[in-house]
Design a protein around this motif. Structure first.
Motif, mmCIF file in Angstrom:
data_model
loop_
_atom_site.group_PDB
_atom_site.id
_atom_site.type_symbol
_atom_site.label_atom_id
_atom_site.label_comp_id
_atom_site.label_asym_id
_atom_site.label_seq_id
_atom_site.Cartn_x
_atom_site.Cartn_y
_atom_site.Cartn_z
ATOM 1 N N HIS A 183 0.753 -1.203 0.038
ATOM 2 C CA HIS A 183 -0.018 -0.122 -0.069
ATOM 3 C C HIS A 183 0.621 1.188 0.157
ATOM 4 O O HIS A 183 0.621 2.283 -0.688
ATOM 5 N N ARG A 184 2.142 1.175 0.814
ATOM 6 C CA ARG A 184 2.942 2.372 0.941
ATOM 7 C C ARG A 184 3.392 2.563 -0.382
ATOM 8 O O ARG A 184 3.717 3.676 -1.110
ATOM 9 N N ARG A 185 4.010 1.638 -1.328
ATOM 10 C CA ARG A 185 4.507 1.609 -2.552
ATOM 11 C C ARG A 185 3.684 2.367 -3.659
ATOM 12 O O ARG A 185 3.724 3.090 -4.414
ATOM 13 N N MET A 186 2.367 1.682 -3.423
ATOM 14 C CA MET A 186 1.284 2.272 -4.225
ATOM 15 C C MET A 186 1.065 3.641 -4.216
ATOM 16 O O MET A 186 0.931 4.333 -5.246
ATOM 17 N N ASN A 187 0.838 4.355 -3.082
ATOM 18 C CA ASN A 187 0.584 5.459 -2.752
ATOM 19 C C ASN A 187 1.876 6.197 -3.257
ATOM 20 O O ASN A 187 1.672 7.411 -3.600
ATOM 21 N N SER A 188 2.977 6.099 -3.051
ATOM 22 C CA SER A 188 4.298 6.523 -3.720
ATOM 23 C C SER A 188 4.137 6.559 -4.950
ATOM 24 O O SER A 188 4.516 7.601 -5.584
ATOM 25 N N ALA A 189 3.790 5.529 -5.904
ATOM 26 C CA ALA A 189 3.735 5.465 -7.253
ATOM 27 C C ALA A 189 2.452 6.586 -7.627
ATOM 28 O O ALA A 189 2.897 7.197 -8.872
ATOM 29 N N GLN A 190 1.486 6.491 -6.862
ATOM 30 C CA GLN A 190 0.191 7.537 -7.435
ATOM 31 C C GLN A 190 0.818 8.737 -7.139
ATOM 32 O O GLN A 190 0.612 9.825 -8.005
#
Length: 300
Positions: free
Chosen positions: A263-270
């Motif tokens: 979830h943290r990586r997805m937020n960072s990518a977004q």
């Protein structure tokens, strides 16, 4: 035998069991002919005391036995010397007319040393003497005590009578012997072997009287064993379930940790994609407008 007498013996046996170090696998001392062919009664007495001492784990003690007239109704006497390695015993000269009684008296006197070293005694003198006789039986010397507590005798007019030694009657010693053998799971045939006819009858009487109690104890032991097995099985099952639960919790935590990282990586990518969609300086899509600055510099 009245109830108080019965209870007194039980209490003394319990005292000995809690205070006297006797192995539960201790065998019974078998009676033997203590008189040798040499006819030296003095030497035979020393050897008898030594053998009984060895049986009672007193092999490091020196026993000196003397023959001396004692007070009325006293067959023997022991003097516990200050030096722990020596014990002085006297036996009455009249005792020697009853050879079967001699081992019983020596057992009693040697047992005084055992109880003395163990710090076991009763304040009442008579009760303490009773305890000493009972301790002999408890320690495995019951056959010598039973065979030697009574001997046939005759008075001056030729009338038969009994010559008795010790403080506990044959009936009491038989009770103690039966209880001790049951406590140690000693086979009745072994318990009765080499006993006199009178002693065997007394022991068998008490064994029969104690049989219902013995069966009850066997049933109670079986019940205890079954309960113990059930408890152990339940504990094993609960332990396995606890292990499975702990494993499941650990796996769930690991899964939640992986989900949180994802979830943290997805937020960072977004966020990165969102930043790319916003223009930099002068409407440039590159952060800081560096490429646009370069173009503008070229125009100039």
């Amino acid at each position: 035998m009245n109830l108080s007498y019965f209870d007194s013996h039980i209490q003394k046996l319990l005292l000995l069991e809690s205070r006297l170090s006797i192995s539960s696998s201790r065998s019974l001392q078998q009676p033997w002919a203590w008189r040798s062919d040499k006819g030296d009664v003095f030497a035979d007495l020393q050897l008898l005391a030594k053998n009984i001492g060895v049986f009672l784990d007193l092999s490091n003690v020196t026993f000196a036995v003397a023959i001396a007239k004692q007070r009325r109704d006293i067959a023997g006497h022991v003097e516990l010397l200050k030096r722990q390695g020596e014990v002085f015993i006297e036996v009455d000269d009249d005792l020697l007319r009853h050879p079967s009684c001699v081992p019983a008296v020596i057992c009693h006197e040697v047992m005084h040393k055992v109880l003395y070293e163990a710090g076991i005694w009763l304040d009442d003198a008579t009760e303490n003497e009773n305890l000493t006789d009972i301790a002999c039986v408890y320690a495995g010397l019951g056959k010598l005590m039973l065979n030697g507590c009574v001997s046939p005798d005759w008075d001056s007019e030729g009338h038969e009578r009994n010559f008795s030694v010790g403080y506990v009657s044959r009936d009491g010693l038989a009770f103690d012997h039966a209880v001790t053998c049951q406590m140690r799971n000693i086979d009745p045939e072994q318990a009765d072997r080499y006993l006199s006819n009178e002693a065997v009858q007394a022991v068998r009487y008490w064994r029969a009287q104690l049989a219902p109690l013995s069966e009850l104890l066997v049933g109670a032991t079986a019940l205890q064993s079954n309960l113990q097995a059930t408890i152990e099985n339940t504990q094993a099952t609960l332990c396995e379930r606890e292990h499975a639960i702990r494993l499941g919790v650990r796996l769930l935590r690991e899964e939640l940790t992986r989900d949180a990282e994802l979830h943290r990586r997805m937020n960072s990518a977004q966020n990165a994609v969102a930043n790319l969609g916003r223009g930099g300086r002068n409407g440039c899509r590159f952060p800081g407008g560096s490429y646009c600055n370069l173009l503008e510099g070229g125009r100039q």
